[in-house]
Write an enzyme that holds these catalytic residues in place. Structure first.
Site, PDB file in Angstrom:
ATOM      1  N   GLY A  56       0.844  -1.195   0.000  1.00  0.00           N
ATOM      2  CA  GLY A  56       0.000   0.000   0.000  1.00  0.00           C
ATOM      3  C   GLY A  56       0.871   1.233   0.000  1.00  0.00           C
ATOM      4  CB  CYS A  83       5.329  -4.080   0.428  1.00  0.00           C
ATOM      5  SG  CYS A  83       6.034  -2.451   0.266  1.00  0.00           S
ATOM      6  CE1 TYR A  84       0.950   1.163   5.347  1.00  0.00           C
ATOM      7  CE2 TYR A  84      -0.758  -0.513   5.560  1.00  0.00           C
ATOM      8  CZ  TYR A  84      -0.235   0.724   5.905  1.00  0.00           C
ATOM      9  OH  TYR A  84      -0.904   1.516   6.806  1.00  0.00           O
ATOM     10  CG  HIS A 170       5.791  -5.508  -4.430  1.00  0.00           C
ATOM     11  ND1 HIS A 170       4.482  -5.400  -4.024  1.00  0.00           N
ATOM     12  CD2 HIS A 170       6.426  -4.404  -3.970  1.00  0.00           C
ATOM     13  CE1 HIS A 170       4.324  -4.278  -3.361  1.00  0.00           C
ATOM     14  NE2 HIS A 170       5.482  -3.643  -3.307  1.00  0.00           N
ATOM     15  CD  GLU A 172       2.892  -8.289  -5.496  1.00  0.00           C
ATOM     16  OE1 GLU A 172       3.630  -9.061  -4.861  1.00  0.00           O
ATOM     17  OE2 GLU A 172       2.600  -7.151  -5.099  1.00  0.00           O
ATOM     18  CG  ASP A 228     -18.950  -8.407 -19.315  1.00  0.00           C
ATOM     19  OD1 ASP A 228     -18.117  -9.229 -19.733  1.00  0.00           O
ATOM     20  OD2 ASP A 228     -18.700  -7.198 -19.160  1.00  0.00           O
ATOM     21  CE  LYS A 368     -15.073  -7.966 -21.692  1.00  0.00           C
ATOM     22  NZ  LYS A 368     -16.333  -7.262 -21.423  1.00  0.00           N
TER      23      LYS A 368
END
Ligand code: XMP
Length: 512
Positions: A56, A83-84, A170, A172, A228, A368
């Site tokens: 964050g 991290c945060y 991070h 990710e 959708d 999506k």
């Protein structure tokens, strides 16, 4: 129904939160994001098998900065702070932070210590991605440092007894060279989760949940033929059959033959679907007479849509639920980590607050491309899944100035040529959108030996991944040439075609 392993990602406002959830799903585990502001009961009801605290932008411990809900610690499942998230854990358990000294941003070398399960299969010296000025200075009681970097010292910490782990970097992002391996080590070595999520199991699970919730009530769905809402229709149709009532409002602002194509596609894919088409072109055109302002047009169309939908919906008895094709990015936009709502999501153009339906949003955790995979998984054909996006207000936002039956007819013919040529050349699947726009001006031309004073068509073709930004497509000149000569030759009332060479931003994809 077998219980799915689930990882709860608690969002503290990182730009990478969605990526964390995404990486987990890519590795066969279902994941769900909740904002850090969620209530204790929301956290408890999510019944996670493991928790990840995201990064964050704030400085942990500062006044007003997001805090750690202690209920998360009482769920007694493994926790990974990133991290945060690491800084929150450090503060909570009695460690201290350094603000801004020896900052480390971007790629850096990590020395991973032997013996920590996070590093299984990770070389002892590896590249990781840092993106924060603060870091842990002194470890909390019961924690050990399990990795260091030259600049900040403690780059990862662990309390194996509590099954709590934390990373300053991070995992990710793709710049962390063994990031996926580190996340997988948390999921499979530490949390010992079972890979039991895939699109097939998700479809089955969603169908079962919808059935359980709806019981014997009826469900309404405004079906537009877009990806959708069509995927929602297919899912619910499979879940509750004839209790699903779909309403297709034909506002008369579709492309050539599109309304008929949509209805026939839906009937072909789902022959037993309860589908009512309301033909409302006259009402929409009547309300649009004399309206030139783009926002006024949009508002009138949105309001008229609701009027028509509501009237039709009122005829359906026992309708307790309204289904919507809300996607994950819409959900994220509907809350903010600072507690202020950025935008309320809705797919039906803003339903009135006094509509007393409960919402069913079976796609609300999906991106999506995952919705497309779900559509294919549930048996919808490729050409439905890969339809280009089409704006709710239809051709009205592609006719600059007043929308009249005559101008609609000109634009439909021109747009039809654009669609045919893009499909013929194979470019239709390569681009995000390609369409014609009718401009509110006439220009001089010469046809045969006669002077003409006719309309201008703009050709708009763009590349994009999410419609937030877009680049004008470098379409080969010969394709532009055939589109142009066919439009001028075949569409009465048009004597000029121009190609739009603006990107978004600063332009938008649609012209209105
Ligand atoms: P803009 O013009 O804002 O468009 O760059 C971004 C994407 O959104 C589509 N669009 C709409 N879709 N209702 C919709 O469902 C609308 O009112 C609307 N306006 C724009 C547009 O086609 C593009 O894909």
């Amino acid at each position: 129904m077998k219980q799915l392993s689930k990882v709860l990602v608690v969002d503290y406002g990182s730009q990478y939160t969605q990526l964390i959830a995404r990486r987990i799903r890519e590795n066969g585990i279902y994941s769900e994001i909740l904002p850090w502001t969620a209530s204790t009961s929301e956290f408890e009801n999510s019944t996670p098998s493991a928790i990840i605290l995201s990064g964050g932008p704030n400085d942990a411990g500062e006044k007003g900065a997001p805090t750690l809900n202690h209920a998360l610690l009482h769920l007694n499942v493994p926790i990974l702070g990133i991290c945060y998230g690491m800084q929150l854990l450090a503060l909570h358990f009695g460690g201290t932070l350094v603000n801004g000294e020896n900052r480390e941003y971007g790629e850096t070398k990590l020395k991973a210590n032997d013996g920590c399960p996070l590093w299984k299969g990770v070389p002892p010296n590896t590249t990781v991605w840092m993106s924060h000025g603060n870091h842990v200075k002194t470890l909390p009681n019961g924690f050990t440092s399990v990795a260091e970097t030259a600049a900040i010292g403690i780059a990862a910490m662990a309390s194996e007894d509590h099954r709590i782990y934390a990373l300053q970097f991070h995992p990710e992002v793709s710049h962390t060279s063994h990031g996926v391996q580190i996340l997988c080590n948390f999921l499979f070595e530490i949390a010992e989760l079972e890979r039991n999520w895939n699109m097939g199991s998700f479809i089955d699970d969603t169908i079962a949940k919808c059935r359980e919730r709806v019981k014997d009530s009826n469900v309404l769905l405004a079906l537009s033929g877009g990806v959708d809402s069509t995927v929602v229709a297919a899912l619910l149709h499979r879940a509750i059959g004839e209790q699903l009532h779909c309403i297709f409002v034909d506002h008369g602002l579709m492309r050539q033959g599109e309304a008929e194509e949509i209805v026939s596609m839906l009937c072909q894919c789902m022959p037993k679907l309860q589908l009512q088409t309301v033909k409302a072109q006259d009402l929409f055109l009547k309300r649009l007479v004399g309206i030139e302002d783009p926002e006024a047009k949009r508002k009138i169309i949105g309001k008229t849509f609701i009027d028509v939908f509501e009237e039709q919906a009122s005829k359906i008895p026992n309708a307790k639920f309204l289904a919507q094709g809300t996607l994950y990015p819409d959900v994220i936009e509907s809350y903010s980590v600072n507690g202020a709502v950025i935008k309320s999501h809705h797919n039906v153009g803003g339903l009135p607050k006094d509509m007393k339906f409960e919402l069913i949003e079976p796609l609300r955790e999906l991106f999506k491309d995952e919705v497309r995979a779900m559509g294919l998984g549930i048996g919808l054909p490729e050409d439905v899944i890969w339809r280009q996006p089409f704006p709710g207000p239809g051709l009205a936002v592609r006719i600059l100035g007043e929308v009249t039956a005559g101008r609609l007819s000109i634009l439909r013919k021109a747009d039809n040529i654009v669609q045919q040529e893009l499909k013929k050349s194979g470019w239709h699947r390569n681009v995000w959108q390609g369409f014609a726009v009718l401009l509110p001006l006439c220009t001089v031309g010469v046809m045969g030996d006669a002077r003409t004073y006719d309309n201008v068509i703009a050709l708009r073709v763009v590349d994009s991944v999410d419609a937030m930004t877009a680049n004008w497509t470098r379409l080969p000149h010969d394709i532009i040439a055939s589109i142009s000569s066919r439009i001028v030759g075949e569409v009465n009332g048009v004597n000029r075609v121009v190609y739009d060479v603006s990107s978004k931003p600063p332009s938008t994809i649609e012209w209105e």
